[in-house]
Design an enzyme around this catalytic site. Structure first.
Site, short mmCIF file in Angstrom:
data_model
loop_
_atom_site.label_atom_id
_atom_site.label_comp_id
_atom_site.label_asym_id
_atom_site.label_seq_id
_atom_site.Cartn_x
_atom_site.Cartn_y
_atom_site.Cartn_z
N GLY A 174 -29.43 78.56 11.41
CA GLY A 174 -30.09 77.35 11.88
C GLY A 174 -30.58 76.53 10.71
N GLN A 194 -35.26 70.37 6.19
CA GLN A 194 -34.78 71.31 5.17
C GLN A 194 -33.71 70.71 4.26
OE1 GLN A 194 -34.16 74.53 8.28
NE2 GLN A 194 -34.82 75.73 6.51
N CYS A 238 -35.78 82.39 6.78
CA CYS A 238 -35.63 80.94 6.78
C CYS A 238 -34.97 80.53 5.47
CB CYS A 238 -37.01 80.29 6.91
SG CYS A 238 -36.97 78.48 6.82
N LEU A 239 -34.02 79.61 5.54
CA LEU A 239 -33.33 79.18 4.31
C LEU A 239 -34.29 78.51 3.33
CD1 LEU A 239 -29.97 77.84 5.82
CD2 LEU A 239 -30.34 79.99 4.59
N HIS A 296 -37.70 78.43 16.16
CA HIS A 296 -37.90 78.26 14.72
C HIS A 296 -37.49 76.84 14.27
CE1 HIS A 296 -37.62 79.99 10.47
NE2 HIS A 296 -37.00 78.82 10.34
N GLU A 297 -36.34 76.38 14.73
CA GLU A 297 -35.85 75.06 14.29
C GLU A 297 -36.68 73.92 14.90
OE1 GLU A 297 -34.10 75.19 11.79
OE2 GLU A 297 -33.46 77.26 12.06
N HIS A 309 -39.76 73.46 12.89
CA HIS A 309 -39.52 72.69 11.66
C HIS A 309 -39.65 71.18 11.91
CE1 HIS A 309 -38.28 75.26 8.37
NE2 HIS A 309 -37.40 75.91 9.10
ZN ZN Z 1 -36.42 77.64 8.79
#
Ligand code: ZN
Length: 177
Positions: free
Chosen positions: A45, A50, A102-103, A144-145, A148
């Site tokens: 995701g 991000q 998370c990236l 999660h997304e 963000h």
């Molecule tokens: Zn994330």
């Protein structure tokens, strides 16, 4: 085009996104680039913040073989990859507690409680509003997304003890930002 992924410590991750008024070519290009970036980073995701953008848009691709076995069939009717414009979670049921990453927090995995099953609405690349219900890892990714897109990251979901246990890693990420 592959974007550089913004890491913890960058202010853009704290920013609330702006609703997308229209699915035009710029939005389609952004979605395609975000998918390319997510696949290159081997994530499941990615949200606009991000990649340093503030459009209310995120992408998700949870492969069937990565899903919790008990949810694989249930989630199968949701097409992947999922491009969600102006997503909104409308219902959350149950609780699941599993490792989450998370990236924007490379190398950090902590147990985080999320709803087990979520119903959500979003505008697709076709410009139409859609609604779906997902469970397991896909439900976790949707939560999660969507977080963000409202400036909420993993660190906000950690307990004080968890934050202390990864404080060294968080500090090193902040120092590089
Ligand atoms: Zn994330």
């Amino acid at each position: 085009m592959i974007y550089e992924i913004v890491k913890y410590g960058d202010e853009v991750l704290r920013q609330e996104s702006t609703p997308v008024p229209e699915v035009n070519d710029d939005i389609k290009k952004l979605a395609a680039d975000m998918l390319e970036t997510m696949y290159a980073a081997q994530g499941v995701g990615l949200a606009a913040e991000q990649v340093g953008r503030t459009e209310r848009l995120c992408v998700i691709d949870v492969p069937r073989n990565a899903e919790k076995p008990e949810w694989a069939d249930f989630n199968a009717i949701i097409p992947m990859p999922l491009v969600m414009i102006n997503p909104e979670i409308t219902n959350i049921e149950g609780v699941q507690r599993d490792d989450e990453g998370c990236l924007s927090f490379p190398g950090i995995y902590v147990k985080i409680s999320r709803g087990e099953k979520v119903t959500f609405a979003y505008t697709g690349l076709d410009g139409q509003r859609h609604s779906a219900t997902a469970g397991g890892l896909l439900a976790r990714a949707v939560q999660h997304e969507t977080d963000h897109l409202f400036g909420v990251t993993m660190v906000d979901k950690m307990s004080q003890l968890q934050r202390m246990s990864v404080s060294g890693k968080l500090r090193r990420l902040r120092e590089r930002a």
